[in-house]
Design a protein around this motif. Structure first.
Motif, PDB file in Angstrom:
ATOM      1  N   LYS A  44       0.478  -1.089   0.618  1.00  0.00           N
ATOM      2  CA  LYS A  44      -0.073   0.105   0.110  1.00  0.00           C
ATOM      3  C   LYS A  44       0.697   1.561  -0.064  1.00  0.00           C
ATOM      4  N   ASN A  45       0.767   1.365  -1.029  1.00  0.00           N
ATOM      5  CA  ASN A  45       0.644   3.390  -1.229  1.00  0.00           C
ATOM      6  C   ASN A  45       2.925   3.494  -0.600  1.00  0.00           C
ATOM      7  N   LEU A  46       3.677   2.497  -1.781  1.00  0.00           N
ATOM      8  CA  LEU A  46       4.802   2.292  -1.337  1.00  0.00           C
ATOM      9  C   LEU A  46       5.855   3.206  -2.022  1.00  0.00           C
ATOM     10  N   THR A  47       6.681   4.145  -1.244  1.00  0.00           N
ATOM     11  CA  THR A  47       7.426   4.919  -1.696  1.00  0.00           C
ATOM     12  C   THR A  47       8.653   4.562  -1.257  1.00  0.00           C
ATOM     13  N   TYR A  48      10.215   5.073  -2.430  1.00  0.00           N
ATOM     14  CA  TYR A  48      11.002   4.751  -2.309  1.00  0.00           C
ATOM     15  C   TYR A  48      12.048   6.394  -2.765  1.00  0.00           C
ATOM     16  N   ARG A  49      13.382   5.818  -2.285  1.00  0.00           N
ATOM     17  CA  ARG A  49      14.027   7.738  -2.562  1.00  0.00           C
ATOM     18  C   ARG A  49      15.041   6.356  -2.289  1.00  0.00           C
ATOM     19  N   TYR A  50      15.835   6.415  -3.096  1.00  0.00           N
ATOM     20  CA  TYR A  50      17.203   6.086  -2.772  1.00  0.00           C
ATOM     21  C   TYR A  50      18.283   7.496  -2.086  1.00  0.00           C
ATOM     22  N   PRO A  51      19.292   6.852  -1.106  1.00  0.00           N
ATOM     23  CA  PRO A  51      19.591   7.958  -0.050  1.00  0.00           C
ATOM     24  C   PRO A  51      20.044   9.267  -1.398  1.00  0.00           C
ATOM     25  N   THR A  52      20.971   8.952  -2.114  1.00  0.00           N
ATOM     26  CA  THR A  52      21.404   9.907  -3.204  1.00  0.00           C
ATOM     27  C   THR A  52      20.986  10.720  -4.287  1.00  0.00           C
ATOM     28  N   ASN A  53      19.113  10.123  -4.281  1.00  0.00           N
ATOM     29  CA  ASN A  53      18.762  10.720  -5.064  1.00  0.00           C
ATOM     30  C   ASN A  53      17.893  11.947  -4.763  1.00  0.00           C
ATOM     31  N   LYS A  54      17.316  12.770  -5.793  1.00  0.00           N
ATOM     32  CA  LYS A  54      16.795  14.263  -5.352  1.00  0.00           C
ATOM     33  C   LYS A  54      15.534  13.288  -5.663  1.00  0.00           C
ATOM     34  N   THR A  55      14.519  12.437  -6.469  1.00  0.00           N
ATOM     35  CA  THR A  55      13.530  12.053  -6.244  1.00  0.00           C
ATOM     36  C   THR A  55      13.178  11.289  -6.045  1.00  0.00           C
ATOM     37  N   ASP A  56      11.448  10.277  -6.242  1.00  0.00           N
ATOM     38  CA  ASP A  56      11.561   8.871  -5.608  1.00  0.00           C
ATOM     39  C   ASP A  56      11.402   8.378  -6.631  1.00  0.00           C
ATOM     40  N   THR A  57      11.997   7.271  -6.197  1.00  0.00           N
ATOM     41  CA  THR A  57      11.875   5.739  -7.652  1.00  0.00           C
ATOM     42  C   THR A  57      10.242   5.194  -7.567  1.00  0.00           C
ATOM     43  N   LEU A  58      10.164   4.794  -6.419  1.00  0.00           N
ATOM     44  CA  LEU A  58       9.000   4.254  -6.100  1.00  0.00           C
ATOM     45  C   LEU A  58       7.824   5.704  -5.598  1.00  0.00           C
ATOM     46  N   ASN A  59       6.671   5.637  -6.868  1.00  0.00           N
ATOM     47  CA  ASN A  59       5.697   6.655  -5.760  1.00  0.00           C
ATOM     48  C   ASN A  59       4.037   6.006  -5.964  1.00  0.00           C
ATOM     49  N   GLY A  60       5.021   5.950  -4.532  1.00  0.00           N
ATOM     50  CA  GLY A  60       3.186   4.987  -4.301  1.00  0.00           C
ATOM     51  C   GLY A  60       2.541   3.863  -5.166  1.00  0.00           C
ATOM     52  N   LEU A  61       3.189   2.994  -4.934  1.00  0.00           N
ATOM     53  CA  LEU A  61       3.242   1.715  -5.513  1.00  0.00           C
ATOM     54  C   LEU A  61       1.926   0.894  -4.261  1.00  0.00           C
ATOM     55  N   ASN A  62       0.732   0.869  -5.518  1.00  0.00           N
ATOM     56  CA  ASN A  62       0.061  -0.688  -4.357  1.00  0.00           C
ATOM     57  C   ASN A  62      -0.730  -1.119  -5.155  1.00  0.00           C
ATOM     58  N   PHE A  63      -0.220  -2.422  -4.293  1.00  0.00           N
ATOM     59  CA  PHE A  63      -0.800  -3.910  -5.537  1.00  0.00           C
ATOM     60  C   PHE A  63      -0.713  -5.186  -4.053  1.00  0.00           C
ATOM     61  N   LYS A  64      -1.261  -5.926  -4.886  1.00  0.00           N
ATOM     62  CA  LYS A  64      -1.386  -7.025  -4.198  1.00  0.00           C
ATOM     63  C   LYS A  64      -1.002  -8.395  -4.698  1.00  0.00           C
ATOM     64  N   ILE A  65      -0.302  -9.504  -3.781  1.00  0.00           N
ATOM     65  CA  ILE A  65       0.063 -10.687  -4.452  1.00  0.00           C
ATOM     66  C   ILE A  65      -0.979 -11.581  -4.609  1.00  0.00           C
ATOM     67  N   GLN A  66      -1.770 -12.914  -4.932  1.00  0.00           N
ATOM     68  CA  GLN A  66      -2.189 -13.436  -4.240  1.00  0.00           C
ATOM     69  C   GLN A  66      -1.828 -14.610  -3.996  1.00  0.00           C
ATOM     70  N   PRO A  67      -2.064 -15.435  -3.026  1.00  0.00           N
ATOM     71  CA  PRO A  67      -1.432 -16.991  -3.044  1.00  0.00           C
ATOM     72  C   PRO A  67      -2.029 -17.598  -4.212  1.00  0.00           C
ATOM     73  N   GLY A  68      -0.484 -18.451  -4.769  1.00  0.00           N
ATOM     74  CA  GLY A  68      -0.613 -19.497  -5.356  1.00  0.00           C
ATOM     75  C   GLY A  68      -1.357 -18.732  -7.081  1.00  0.00           C
ATOM     76  N   GLU A  69      -0.501 -17.349  -7.470  1.00  0.00           N
ATOM     77  CA  GLU A  69      -0.444 -16.833  -8.344  1.00  0.00           C
ATOM     78  C   GLU A  69       0.658 -17.158  -9.411  1.00  0.00           C
ATOM     79  N   ILE A  70       0.948 -16.593 -10.443  1.00  0.00           N
ATOM     80  CA  ILE A  70       2.049 -16.193 -10.655  1.00  0.00           C
ATOM     81  C   ILE A  70       2.452 -14.340 -11.285  1.00  0.00           C
ATOM     82  N   LEU A  71       2.355 -13.767 -10.266  1.00  0.00           N
ATOM     83  CA  LEU A  71       2.586 -12.052 -10.898  1.00  0.00           C
ATOM     84  C   LEU A  71       3.798 -11.559 -12.049  1.00  0.00           C
ATOM     85  N   GLY A  72       3.528 -11.480 -13.310  1.00  0.00           N
ATOM     86  CA  GLY A  72       4.564 -10.229 -13.663  1.00  0.00           C
ATOM     87  C   GLY A  72       4.734  -8.772 -13.298  1.00  0.00           C
ATOM     88  N   LEU A  73       5.987  -8.728 -13.218  1.00  0.00           N
ATOM     89  CA  LEU A  73       6.410  -7.242 -13.080  1.00  0.00           C
ATOM     90  C   LEU A  73       7.022  -6.654 -14.543  1.00  0.00           C
TER      91      LEU A  73
END
Lengths: 240, 284
Positions: B5-34
């Protein structure tokens, strides 16, 4: 520390397979050759110098080089997604390094026992190797954390030796004044040299205690930073 | 399995976020392609989910517990298949696998896996002497050696010949059939279409579309049927809408009276959906 033994066994297996142990034995024979050529009665002092240079340099070099090659082979990625803690990884690598130091020095020591006149405190020698080796293994970790390639690793290791070892040699040659000599006590290499002087009974107790204290506290501080920076290093080396 | 939920990440040396609020689920027993072009945050997302990066913002739960609550025991349950070789080159495949197996409480029959992947007879060969394809297959064995319940696979068939690629895809499918869950990152759209239950497309640190490959193809394609037929000395093409096709007199007349050469529904290929969704344009 569930997986420490497995990691350490792996370190020792790789020391054999990557011929690191062979190199250590060769280095030991190099030192034996050097001692053999000395025409002096008691070689205790020269032996302590050899231990000082070997443990300081090899601790840094071995940690740096083994991690560098693990990084190059991509195997660090595999290790970092295994059920081990960072403490187990750091501790196993450091212990492997110390064992390698002990093997080299003990080969040289047994030669001196058999063929030379030496007078040292063996328990003190083992303790000194452990303390000096531990401190400088941790220095090796910090150096490799900040190196992007092998050249940078070599340059940084060389810089450490120049900055921290040359003043000790200058002191040995009697070039330094009183102030500079006193300032040397700030260096970990000075504490290491004092420990080795202690092994051959040439250090004052107070000076020896201070050096032991310096290396223990220094190792704790370095250990804190090695642990703290480990995660960043692991993430950087694990581009999935 | 995972709720992000709302996953955001910024590398310490970066000025901008690499991830901007990701929302998704990985259901048990599924193959999710990213999926997504390079640099959109796929690796960062995976690095966070395999706990190599932990100073993220947002919420990630694995089996209903915050991911940050898990220690190194988390790795007993997951397997990670890397694209790059990840073994000690001067050790044999057998020595490598034995070393890693000792780190886990539960282990798979790696001899069986090696046999299946055609590496058994070379298990005493140093990994440094392996070909690229053999190293890729060994990586797959490494990912499975702790009998994981969750697999993270990065380009598991890259650089493999069709036969070995088929074996790995079959093994992935079997892993899923046994109840395993997989997060798959690949640029091979055939693999995606064949293996993935759902596909998530990432652009600029966000998931812009997540759906089943079939729904994606329907949503991005045209509901049309293209018929190629012989028309005296030449061939002709005609398109028909799929709605009420059975009642379309023109279509019925065509298939009854003309020689049909080909007949294709007009859903989009995964390649084209990738390009359309992620906005990848030609390099100028």
């Amino acid at each position: 520390m569930y997986n420490f033994r497995t990691l350490l066994a792996g370190e020792l297996q790789r020391m054999l397979k990557y011929h690191i142990l062979t190199a250590s034995v060769l280095v030991a024979f190099f030192w034996i050759g050097a001692l053999h050529l000395l025409e002096t009665g008691d070689i205790s002092y020269f032996f302590s110098l050899i231990v000082f240079f070997d443990v300081v340099s090899m601790s840094i070099v071995m940690v740096g080089v083994t991690i560098f090659f693990e990084k190059q082979e991509g195997v660090l990625q595999s290790i970092f997604v295994s059920p081990i803690s960072k403490d187990e990884f750091i501790f196993a690598k450091t212990t492997g390094n110390l064992l390698q130091n002990l093997i080299t020095i003990l080969i040289v020591y047994f030669y001196t026992l058999l063929f030379q006149n030496i007078n040292i405190n063996l328990a003190g020698l083992l303790g000194a190797i452990l303390l000096i080796g531990l401190f400088h293994s941790l220095v090796g970790f910090l150096i490799i954390y900040y190196c992007r390639d092998f050249t940078e690793l070599l340059v940084n290791m060389a810089a450490y030796f120049l900055i921290f070892t040359i003043p000790i040699i200058l002191e040995f040659m009697g070039v330094l004044g009183t102030l500079a000599t006193n300032l040397l006590y700030l260096l970990p290499t000075k504490a290491s040299a004092v420990l080795m002087e202690g092994v051959i009974g040439q250090a004052q107790t107070r000076e020896l205690m201070l050096s032991v204290f310096y290396l223990i506290i220094g190792s704790l501080i370095l250990g804190y930073f090695v642990r703290r920076k480990f995660k960043i290093f692991a993430a950087r080396e694990s581009g999935v | 399995m995972f709720t992000i939920k709302n996953l955001t990440y910024r590398y310490p040396t970066n000025k901008t976020d690499t991830l901007n609020g990701l929302n998704f689920k990985i259901q048990p027993g599924e193959i999710l392609g990213l999926l997504g072009p390079s640099g959109v945050g796929k690796s960062t997302t995976q690095n966070i989910l395999i706990k190599l990066l932990d100073d993220y913002r947002g919420e990630i739960t694995y089996r209903d517990r915050p991911l940050n609550d898990y220690g190194s025991e988390y790795y007993q349950e997951i397997g990670v298949g890397f694209e790059r070789p990840v073994h000690f080159g001067k050790l044999t495949a057998d020595e490598n696998l034995k070393f890693f197996k000792k780190l886990y409480t539960t282990t798979a029959d790696t001899d069986q896996l090696l046999k299946r992947l055609g590496l058994y007879q070379d298990r005493h060969k140093k990994v440094g002497e392996y070909s690229r394809g053999m190293k890729v297959r060994l990586n797959f064995v490494r990912a499975l050696l702790n009998k994981p319940e969750m697999l993270f696979l990065d380009e598991p068939t890259a650089g493999l010949d069709p036969k070995n690629s088929r074996i790995i895809k079959d093994m992935i499918q079997e892993f899923k059939d046994r109840g395993g869950t997989i997060l798959l990152t690949t640029h091979l759209m055939n693999d995606v279409e064949e293996l993935c239950d759902r596909v998530a497309f990432m652009v600029e640190g966000r998931i812009v579309e997540i759906n089943t490959p079939k729904n994606l193809k329907l949503a991005h394609g045209q509901r049309k049927l293209q018929v190629e037929y012989s028309n005296q000395d030449s061939t002709s093409l005609k398109e028909f809408g799929l709605e009420n096709l059975g009642q379309n007199q023109e279509f019925l007349e065509l298939i009854n009276n003309k020689k049909i050469i080909t007949m294709h529904t007009q859903e989009m290929t995964m390649d084209n959906i990738f390009i359309e969704v992620t906005g990848v344009k030609d390099h100028v």
